[in-house]
Design a protein around this motif. Structure first.
Motif, PDB file in Angstrom:
ATOM      1  N   ALA A  78       5.320  64.644  68.830  1.00  0.00           N
ATOM      2  CA  ALA A  78       5.018  64.374  67.425  1.00  0.00           C
ATOM      3  C   ALA A  78       4.174  63.109  67.305  1.00  0.00           C
ATOM      4  N   PRO A  79       3.497  62.927  66.176  1.00  0.00           N
ATOM      5  CA  PRO A  79       2.618  61.758  66.030  1.00  0.00           C
ATOM      6  C   PRO A  79       3.348  60.425  65.929  1.00  0.00           C
ATOM      7  N   THR A  80       4.557  60.405  65.329  1.00  0.00           N
ATOM      8  CA  THR A  80       5.227  59.131  65.056  1.00  0.00           C
ATOM      9  C   THR A  80       6.676  59.146  65.524  1.00  0.00           C
ATOM     10  N   GLU A  81       7.253  57.950  65.634  1.00  0.00           N
ATOM     11  CA  GLU A  81       8.658  57.806  66.009  1.00  0.00           C
ATOM     12  C   GLU A  81       9.562  58.491  64.987  1.00  0.00           C
ATOM     13  N   HIS A  82       9.238  58.315  63.715  1.00  0.00           N
ATOM     14  CA  HIS A  82      10.054  58.916  62.656  1.00  0.00           C
ATOM     15  C   HIS A  82      10.077  60.436  62.775  1.00  0.00           C
ATOM     16  N   LEU A  83       8.921  61.027  63.024  1.00  0.00           N
ATOM     17  CA  LEU A  83       8.847  62.482  63.102  1.00  0.00           C
ATOM     18  C   LEU A  83       9.557  63.034  64.331  1.00  0.00           C
ATOM     19  N   LYS A  84       9.520  62.312  65.438  1.00  0.00           N
ATOM     20  CA  LYS A  84      10.201  62.832  66.628  1.00  0.00           C
ATOM     21  C   LYS A  84      11.714  62.866  66.405  1.00  0.00           C
ATOM     22  N   LYS A  93      20.396  71.182  64.440  1.00  0.00           N
ATOM     23  CA  LYS A  93      21.031  72.046  63.443  1.00  0.00           C
ATOM     24  C   LYS A  93      20.966  73.524  63.827  1.00  0.00           C
ATOM     25  N   VAL A  94      20.055  73.871  64.740  1.00  0.00           N
ATOM     26  CA  VAL A  94      19.966  75.266  65.187  1.00  0.00           C
ATOM     27  C   VAL A  94      20.394  75.398  66.643  1.00  0.00           C
ATOM     28  N   GLY A  95      21.112  74.396  67.139  1.00  0.00           N
ATOM     29  CA  GLY A  95      21.697  74.502  68.468  1.00  0.00           C
ATOM     30  C   GLY A  95      20.793  74.112  69.611  1.00  0.00           C
ATOM     31  N   ILE A  96      19.661  73.483  69.319  1.00  0.00           N
ATOM     32  CA  ILE A  96      18.756  73.018  70.369  1.00  0.00           C
ATOM     33  C   ILE A  96      18.847  71.496  70.404  1.00  0.00           C
ATOM     34  N   GLN A  97      19.314  70.954  71.522  1.00  0.00           N
ATOM     35  CA  GLN A  97      19.529  69.517  71.623  1.00  0.00           C
ATOM     36  C   GLN A  97      18.328  68.844  72.288  1.00  0.00           C
ATOM     37  N   LEU A  98      17.629  68.018  71.510  1.00  0.00           N
ATOM     38  CA  LEU A  98      16.472  67.286  72.020  1.00  0.00           C
ATOM     39  C   LEU A  98      16.776  65.796  72.042  1.00  0.00           C
ATOM     40  N   ASP A  99      16.459  65.157  73.137  1.00  0.00           N
ATOM     41  CA  ASP A  99      16.674  63.719  73.270  1.00  0.00           C
ATOM     42  C   ASP A  99      15.472  62.981  72.683  1.00  0.00           C
ATOM     43  N   PRO A 100      15.668  62.235  71.579  1.00  0.00           N
ATOM     44  CA  PRO A 100      14.549  61.492  70.992  1.00  0.00           C
ATOM     45  C   PRO A 100      14.358  60.118  71.608  1.00  0.00           C
ATOM     46  N   GLY A 101      15.113  59.839  72.682  1.00  0.00           N
ATOM     47  CA  GLY A 101      14.939  58.572  73.365  1.00  0.00           C
ATOM     48  C   GLY A 101      15.568  57.394  72.670  1.00  0.00           C
ATOM     49  N   LEU A 102      16.620  57.655  71.869  1.00  0.00           N
ATOM     50  CA  LEU A 102      17.280  56.570  71.153  1.00  0.00           C
ATOM     51  C   LEU A 102      18.416  55.961  71.956  1.00  0.00           C
ATOM     52  N   GLY A 103      18.835  56.667  73.004  1.00  0.00           N
ATOM     53  CA  GLY A 103      19.918  56.156  73.838  1.00  0.00           C
ATOM     54  C   GLY A 103      21.277  56.556  73.303  1.00  0.00           C
ATOM     55  N   THR A 315      10.598  56.451  41.790  1.00  0.00           N
ATOM     56  CA  THR A 315      11.046  56.356  43.181  1.00  0.00           C
ATOM     57  C   THR A 315       9.908  55.817  44.040  1.00  0.00           C
ATOM     58  N   VAL A 316      10.203  54.825  44.851  1.00  0.00           N
ATOM     59  CA  VAL A 316       9.202  54.248  45.748  1.00  0.00           C
ATOM     60  C   VAL A 316       9.535  54.666  47.175  1.00  0.00           C
ATOM     61  N   VAL A 317       8.598  55.319  47.832  1.00  0.00           N
ATOM     62  CA  VAL A 317       8.775  55.772  49.212  1.00  0.00           C
ATOM     63  C   VAL A 317       7.846  54.957  50.096  1.00  0.00           C
ATOM     64  N   LEU A 318       8.413  54.269  51.075  1.00  0.00           N
ATOM     65  CA  LEU A 318       7.630  53.402  51.952  1.00  0.00           C
ATOM     66  C   LEU A 318       7.672  53.917  53.383  1.00  0.00           C
ATOM     67  N   SER A 319       6.604  53.678  54.118  1.00  0.00           N
ATOM     68  CA  SER A 319       6.579  54.070  55.528  1.00  0.00           C
ATOM     69  C   SER A 319       5.885  52.992  56.338  1.00  0.00           C
TER      70      SER A 319
END
Length: 319
Positions: A78-84, A93-103, A315-319
């Motif tokens: 994915a392009p960003t940390e948030h998206l990964k 949620k669909v039973g596929i476990q992906l490691d996002p590297g958060l530890g 509503t203010v959405v920041l990124s």
């Protein structure tokens, strides 16, 4: 990871499932899935307008391939940390476990991973590791917003070198793209009307189709112009009319003046936009407005201006 994994999911809102985890495929998703399964391609580029549900489609493909033992691992880029992280949450949620590297154990995800979620920059930093993984295990690589692989030559090279041995590669994007100077690996290009090289999609679901199917909402862009006056650092007074042909420097200064939260122009534009939104809501009661700012400071300032105009706190959405 099969159909039943999707069926167990409950909606987060009435008629709306969590991001990337809809239990029932939309017509375009089912059509694209049927095409994918019928062809069983090594490389597949799906172009679908933003908000159409590319994540749900990709996770269903991953689920089918894992269930059929065509692949044993899944890598999402994915392009960003948030998206990964968002991908990892949706996949869980669909039973596929992906490691996002958060530890460690995060957000209910299992320690027994089916693969990883990583950014394009992360791939570039660990090419050998991903090359080894795809060489040793049958792997599906999902390249989200794959046009970002052309943002830098190093990223394109990293994608090619890291995933050249992948069993399957599923590429997703919201819009067709040109090759420019950095062609993206695994993408087929054809000659466009102007002679430029344009990506060729295996399946396309555009904004017009999504609008027809009520998958996305119609978007109205308001055009505003007007005269601008400002003083330069040297004290000279400048004037320009937005919408007219200006030099790059003058245009930048004019827009900087126009978009100043303390200026009169942006306040007038927001007031006019609020009036227009009120008219639209006579026919579409839940219509909304979106103001995009150049930075977080301006976003908060625009919110204060809007609150003074409407009497409601936006509503203010920041990124």
């Amino acid at each position: 990871m099969s159909q039943s994994a999707f069926d167990r999911l409950g909606p987060a809102f009435p008629q709306r499932a969590p991001w990337g985890t809809a239990t029932k495929l939309r017509a375009w998703q089912q059509e694209a899935l049927d095409l994918y399964l019928a062809r069983s391609p090594r490389d597949f580029l799906a172009v679908a307008t933003p908000g159409a549900g590319k994540t749900t489609f990709a996770l269903r493909v991953a689920s089918e391939l894992l269930h059929a033992r065509v692949v044993r691992r899944v890598i999402v880029v994915a392009p960003t940390e948030h998206l990964k992280v968002q991908w990892a949450d949706a996949a869980a949620k669909v039973g596929i476990q992906l490691d996002p590297g958060l530890g460690g154990r995060k957000r209910g995800r299992s320690r027994q991973y089916d693969g990883v979620a990583v950014t394009y920059a992360g791939v570039a930093a660990a090419m050998l590791a991903y090359q080894t993984m795809t060489a040793n295990f049958e792997t599906l690589v999902i390249l989200d917003e794959v046009h970002h692989a052309g943002d830098a030559l190093a990223w394109g090279d990293a994608v090619r070198d890291s995933f050249q041995y992948a069993t399957r590669r599923l590429m997703l994007t919201g819009t067709p793209f040109r090759s420019d100077e950095n062609p993206i690996p695994f993408v087929t290009y054809v000659e466009g009307s102007g002679g430029e090289k344009v990506s060729r999609a295996d399946y396309t679901y555009g904004y017009a189709e999504a609008l027809r199917d009520h998958v996305v909402r119609p978007v109205v862009f308001m055009n505003y112009g007007g005269p601008m006056r400002w003083r330069t650092k040297s004290g000279d007074e400048m004037a320009a009319n937005l919408g007219e042909l200006l030099t790059k420097d003058v245009s930048a200064q004019a827009w900087r003046t126009a978009l100043d939260p303390k200026g009169e122009w942006i306040s007038a534009v927001l007031r006019a936009a609020d009036q227009r939104l009120g008219e639209v809501r006579r026919h579409v009661p839940d219509a909304g407005g979106l103001v995009i700012a150049t930075n977080q400071t301006n976003a908060r300032a625009y919110a204060r201006v809007l609150e003074s105009i409407t009497g409601e706190k936006p509503t203010v959405v920041l990124s």
